[in-house]
Design a protein around this motif. Structure first.
Motif, PDB file in Angstrom:
ATOM      1  N   GLN A  31       0.588  -1.258  -0.006  1.00 50.35           N
ATOM      2  CA  GLN A  31       0.022   0.023  -0.090  1.00 50.35           C
ATOM      3  C   GLN A  31       0.813   1.158   0.108  1.00 50.35           C
ATOM      4  O   GLN A  31       0.506   2.350  -0.537  1.00 50.35           O
ATOM      5  CB  GLN A  31      -0.973  -0.169   1.457  1.00 50.35           C
ATOM      6  N   HIS A  32       1.915   1.235   0.723  1.00 54.59           N
ATOM      7  CA  HIS A  32       2.841   2.280   0.667  1.00 54.59           C
ATOM      8  C   HIS A  32       3.597   2.844  -0.842  1.00 54.59           C
ATOM      9  O   HIS A  32       3.249   3.821  -1.041  1.00 54.59           O
ATOM     10  CB  HIS A  32       4.203   2.038   1.435  1.00 54.59           C
ATOM     11  N   THR A  38       0.499   3.938  -2.745  1.00 57.28           N
ATOM     12  CA  THR A  38       0.173   5.582  -2.443  1.00 57.28           C
ATOM     13  C   THR A  38       1.126   6.574  -2.846  1.00 57.28           C
ATOM     14  O   THR A  38       0.641   7.579  -3.537  1.00 57.28           O
ATOM     15  CB  THR A  38       0.118   5.438  -0.854  1.00 57.28           C
ATOM     16  N   HIS A  39       2.407   6.097  -2.850  1.00 57.71           N
ATOM     17  CA  HIS A  39       3.362   6.914  -2.952  1.00 57.71           C
ATOM     18  C   HIS A  39       3.778   7.214  -4.529  1.00 57.71           C
ATOM     19  O   HIS A  39       4.122   8.334  -4.899  1.00 57.71           O
ATOM     20  CB  HIS A  39       4.823   6.644  -2.222  1.00 57.71           C
ATOM     21  N   LYS A  41       1.728   9.797  -5.722  1.00 62.19           N
ATOM     22  CA  LYS A  41       2.238  11.084  -5.548  1.00 62.19           C
ATOM     23  C   LYS A  41       3.445  11.466  -6.577  1.00 62.19           C
ATOM     24  O   LYS A  41       3.802  12.576  -6.425  1.00 62.19           O
ATOM     25  CB  LYS A  41       2.557  11.171  -4.176  1.00 62.19           C
TER      26      LYS A  41
END
Length: 798
Positions: free
Chosen positions: A172-173, A176-177, A180
Motif C-alpha cells: 500500500q505504501h 500510495t506514493h 504522488k
C-alpha cells in the motif's frame, strides 16, 4: 560646475569637512544597502517515510548482513568503459554478490523442492502413510506433545502474520506514493522553470541596482537643503493647531457655562434629580482641552533666522564671502567648468557598460541550452508516468493477491487452532472427538494443502523481488547517498576516453578544468550559484568585470585633471559669518521635539466628547419631560457638533504636527555639530586659506572622489557576491535529482519493494515449520477411525 567653495561647504553639510578625519569604509557605505530578491521553491528538500521508516531500516540491516561487501567501483568503471569481460571478471561478481546468490539459491531450492515434497507427501498420505492413516496410537507424553505443537504453531502463525502485515503495508505504501509521483514531478518541473525564469531576472536586477547607486551619487552632487521647507510646514501646522485648540477651548467653555446655568434650575434641588445634576456638575471640569496651546512653541523666529541664513546658502555664501572663489569656474581650465556633467556622463556610461556586460553573461546561454531540454523531459516523464501508474495497478493487485493467499493460509491455521483447542475434550477417545475439534483438524490440513500448493509461487515472487530490490539498494541507493556513485562517474577519462573531466569538456570544451559530478551535486545541495558550481570564471571572469578601476578611470581623470591655482583670495564678509553664527545659534537640533511630540500625541480633549454627550443623553432620558431634560439633550448635541467639526480636524492637525516634529528631529540631528564644523572651517580658512586653499581643494576633491567611488565599489562587490553565490542558485537541480533517485526510485519503489519481499519471504519460509506442526497437531484434533485399546488408567485419560 558649482563653485568650489560651495562644493566644499556642501561636503561640510554632509558631515565631511576638512576638520573631520578621513572617511572609513563604514561611513562611506551608509545608506546603500543591496538585498537580493529571494526565490521560493515548492519541492521539499528531504523525504520522510514516517513510522514505516523503522521497518525500512530493519530491512537495510538485513541486507547489510547478507551483502556486507563495499560498492564495486572497479566493476562499474569497466562496465561503463565497456571493458567488462564476464569470463574474466565473474569471480569478482560472485564475490560481491555471494550473499544475494546464496539467498537466491536457497529460494530456488525452496521453489523446486516444496512442490515436489508436497506431491510426495500427498501421495504418501493417500496410501495411508505419512500420518494419513486415521489411527492414533496412545503415547505417554501425548498431552504434552499436543500442547507443544499447538503453542509452536500459534507462535509461527503470529510471526507469519507480522510478515503478512509487512507485505500489506509495503504494497500500500508503494501504491500510495507512486500516486504522488505526478505531484512530485510537477513540483520539480515548476521549480526548474522558476529557476530558469528567475535567473535572467536576477541578472537584470543586478544591472538595475546600478541606478540606485547612480542616483545616490547624483543626490550627493545635486543635494539641496529642504530644512526650511520642513520648518515652515511644521510652523504652519503648529499655528493651525494652536488656533484650533484656542477656538475649541472657547467653545467648550461656552458649553460648560451653559451646562452650569442649566444645572442651576430649581428642578435640580429636589431628589432624585439632584443626584443626577450633581454627577453632571462634578464632571464638567473634564469638558476642556487636554493640550495647553502655550506648550506648542512657534518656530517663526527659527524660520526667519533660517531664511536669512539661506539667503546666503552654500552657493550664495561662496559668492558673497569668497567672491574670487565663486568665479573659479571662469579662471581654471575649461574642463573644470563641466566636471559634474562629465562625471554624470561617465556614470551613465558605466551603467550602459554594466547592462551590456550583464547581457553577455554566459549563464544566459547555459540556461537557454538547458531550457530547450526541459520541456522535452517533462513531456517524456509525464507520458511514462501515466504508463507507470497503469502498470502499478497490476503490480498492486498481484502483490495484494500474494498477501491474501498468505492471509488465507494463516487464517486456516488460526481457525484450526481455535476450533481444535476450543472443541478438544480431554476425556473423549480419538474416535469419539467432537465436531468442532474435528473441524479444527480439517482446517489445519486445508492450510497444509494450500501451503504446498502456493508456497512455491510466493517464493518465486520473493526471489525475483529480492534479487531486484537488494541489488538496486546496494548498487544505486546506498552509493548515491554516500556519493560513491558520483565518485565513480568522476573517474578521469571514464565517460569519454579523451576527456579527463567529462563535465568541463562538455561545458568548456576543455576537459582539464576540474569540475566533478560530486562537486556539482554538493554545491547545488548547498544552493550555490551556477557560476561557482560550474566554475564559469574560465569563460567569464567576474573579478575583471567588477574591477573598480575599469569603470572609474574617467571619474578619476575628471577630478585629477583639476588644475586650480588660487591667488588673491577674498575673505568671507562679516554678514556671511554673522548668518552662519545665527544658523548655529538656532540650535535646531536642541529643540525639545520629544516634548512637542508628547504633547501632540495627547487626545484633544480631556474626555471623549461623544461619550460625554451619550452620558448626558442617558441621564436626561431618566428625567421627567421639561426644560432640564431638553437643555441637557441640546448640550449633548452641541458637544457632538463640536467633536465632528473641530475635534476631528484638530486630531488631524495634531497628527501632522507630530509627523513634522518627527521629520525635523531626524533632519536636525547632529546639525549643530555639522554647523559648528562649517563655522570652524570658515574661521580656520580665514587664517590659512591664502596659502593652503589649493591643497585643501585637492584634499576635499580626493575625499569626495573616495566617497563617490565607495558607492560603486560597494555596488560592484555586491555584484561579484551575487554572481558568484546567489545568481542561478542551482538547488532545484540537486533537488530534482534527489527526487528522481532518492525519493522516487529508492523511497517510493525500492524501500517498499524490499520490505515487501522481506515480509512475504519471512512468512513463506515459516510455512515450512507451520505445515509440519499443523500435520502433527491435526492428529490430535481430528476424529480417528480406530484407536489403541489399553487397560483403563494405564496411560491416564486422553
Amino acid at each position: 560646475m558649482a563653485p568650489v567653495l560651495g562644493f566644499l561647504l556642501l561636503l561640510g553639510l554632509c558631515g565631511d569637512t576638512v576638520s573631520e578625519g578621513p572617511l572609513t569604509s563604514t561611513d562611506r557605505s551608509v545608506g546603500l544597502k543591496f538585498e537580493f530578491p529571494p526565490v521560493k521553491y515548492e519541492t521539499e528538500e528531504s523525504y520522510e517515510a514516517g513510522p514505516i521508516n523503522i521497518l525500512f531500516q530493519i530491512v537495510h540491516v538485513f541486507l547489510h548482513l547478507v551483502q556486507p561487501n563495499p560498492f564495486p567501483e572497479d566493476i562499474l568503471r569497466k562496465v561503463i568503459q565497456k571493458k567488462f569481460d564476464l569470463s574474466k571478471d565473474y569471480e569478482k561478481i560472485i564475490y560481491y554478490e555471494i550473499g544475494i546468490i546464496i539467498c537466491a539459491v536457497l529460494g530456488l531450492l525452496f521453489i523446486i523442492l516444496m512442490p515436489l515434497v508436497g506431491l510426495i507427501f500427498c501421495s504418501c498420505r493417500c496410501c495411508n502413510k505419512c500420518g494419513g492413516e486415521m489411527h492414533q496410537r496412545q503415547k505417554k507424553n501425548g498431552n504434552f506433545l499436543r500442547k507443544y505443537f499447538a503453542v509452536s504453531l500459534l507462535v509461527i502463525c503470529l510471526l507469519i502474520s507480522i510478515g503478512i502485515i509487512y507485505g500489506f503495508v509495503a504494497n500500500q505504501h508503494m501504491r500510495t506514493h507512486i500516486g504522488k509521483t505526478w505531484k512530485l514531478s510537477e513540483s520539480n518541473f515548476k521549480d526548474l522553470r522558476t529557476f530558469l525564469n528567475t535567473t535572467p531576472e536576477q541578472i537584470d536586477y543586478i544591472a538595475e541596482q546600478y541606478t540606485t547607486t547612480k542616483e545616490r551619487v547624483f543626490s550627493d552632487l545635486d543635494k539641496l537643503k529642504t530644512l526650511r521647507e520642513s520648518l515652515v510646514q511644521a510652523n504652519l501646522n503648529l499655528m493651525d493647531t494652536k488656533q484650533s485648540l484656542t477656538q475649541l477651548g472657547h467653545n467648550l467653555s461656552d458649553v460648560r457655562r451653559g451646562l452650569e446655568q442649566t444645572l442651576s434650575d430649581s428642578t435640580c434641588h429636589a431628589d432624585p434629580v439632584q443626584t443626577t445634576c450633581n454627577d453632571i456638575r462634578s464632571s464638567l471640569g473634564l469638558v476642556n482641552v487636554s493640550i495647553n496651546p502655550d506648550q506648542l512653541p512657534s518656530l517663526e523666529e527659527h524660520i526667519n533666522n533660517l531664511t536669512a541664513v539661506l539667503r546666503t546658502n552654500l552657493t550664495a555664501l561662496a559668492h558673497q564671502g569668497y567672491n574670487y572663489l565663486y568665479t573659479i569656474p571662469e579662471r581654471v581650465q575649461n574642463e573644470t567648468v563641466n566636471i559634474i556633467a562629465d562625471v554624470k556622463r561617465a556614470l551613465n556610461s558605466i551603467g550602459s557598460n554594466i547592462e551590456t556586460a550583464s547581457q553577455g553573461f554566459p549563464i544566459r546561454d547555459r540556461l537557454s541550452y538547458f531550457s530547450s531540454y526541459l520541456k522535452k523531459a517533462e513531456d517524456y516523464i509525464h507520458r511514462y508516468l501515466r504508463v507507470l501508474e497503469e502498470y502499478d495497478l497490476y503490480r498492486w493487485l498481484g502483490c495484494l493477491v500474494a498477501c491474501c493467499l498468505l492471509t488465507l493460509i494463516a487464517t486456516f491455521y488460526s481457525l484450526g487452532l481455535l476450533c481444535g483447542t476450543y472443541g478438544y475434550d480431554q476425556s473423549a477417545s480419538p474416535t469419539g472427538r467432537g465436531f468442532i475439534s474435528n473441524t479444527g483438524g480439517v482446517f489445519l490440513m486445508v492450510g497444509v494443502g494450500f501451503s504446498f500448493f502456493f508456497c512455491w509461487l510466493l517464493m518465486t515472487l520473493v526471489v525475483l523481488s529480492f534479487v531486484l530490490g537488494a541489488n538496486m539498494e546496494k548498487l544505486v541507493c546506498e552509493p548515491y547517498q554516500s556519493k560513491k556513485l558520483f565518485q565513480v562517474l568522476d573517474t578521469p577519462y571514464l565517460l569519454k576516453e579523451d576527456w579527463k573531466y567529462y563535465l568541463s569538456g562538455m561545458i568548456f570544451d576543455n576537459s582539464d578544468i576540474q569540475i566533478t559530478f560530486e562537486q556539482v551535486y554538493s554545491d547545488c545541495k548547498e544552493n550555490k550559484s551556477i557560476y561557482a558550481t560550474l566554475k564559469l570564471e574560465h569563460a567569464y571572469n567576474i573579478t575583471d568585470q567588477v574591477n573598480i578601476t575599469k569603470y572609474t578611470g574617467d571619474i578619476y581623470s575628471s577630478f585629477e585633471n583639476m588644475n586650480i591655482s588660487i591667488k588673491n583670495v577674498m575673505k568671507v564678509d562679516e554678514e556671511g559669518r554673522r548668518n552662519l553664527r545665527a544658523f548655529h545659534s538656532l540650535e535646531l537640533d536642541k529643540v525639545d521635539y520629544a516634548a512637542i511630540m508628547a504633547e501632540t500625541a495627547k487626545p484633544p480633549t480631556q474626555v471623549n466628547l461623544l461619550t460625554f454627550a451619550d452620558n448626558l443623553d442617558a441621564k436626561a432620558s431618566n428625567l421627567t419631560p421639561g426644560n432640564l431634560k431638553n437643555s441637557l439633550r441640546s448640550h449633548a448635541e452641541t458637544l457632538r457638533r463640536i467633536h465632528d467639526v473641530q475635534v476631528v480636524l484638530l486630531q488631524r492637525l495634531l497628527s501632522a504636527v507630530y509627523q513634522c516634529m518627527q521629520e525635523l528631529q531626524q533632519k536636525t540631528t547632529g546639525l549643530g555639530v555639522r554647523m559648528q564644523n562649517i563655522l570652524f572651517f570658515v574661521n580656520d580658512t580665514q587664517n590659512f586659506v591664502t596659502n593652503l586653499i589649493t591643497a585643501v581643494v585637492h584634499e576635499e576633491r580626493r575625499k569626495y572622489v573616495t566617497t563617490i567611488l565607495s558607492y560603486f565599489e560597494q555596488y560592484l562587490q555586491w555584484v561579484k557576491h551575487s554572481v558568484t553565490e546567489q545568481i542561478a542558485a542551482c538547488k532545484p537541480v540537486a533537488t530534482a535529482l534527489d527526487s528522481v533517485v532518492n525519493i522516487f526510485l529508492c523511497g517510493y519503489v525500492i524501500d517498499p519493494l524490499n520490505l515487501f519481499w522481506f515480509g512475504i519471504g519471512k512468512a513463506t519460509v515459516l510455512l515450512l515449520p507451520a505445515l509440519i506442526f499443523a500435520v502433527k497437531l491435526a492428529k490430535y484434533y481430528r476424529r480417528m477411525d480406530s484407536e489403541d485399546v489399553y487397560e483403563d488408567g494405564k496411560y491416564g485419560k486422553w
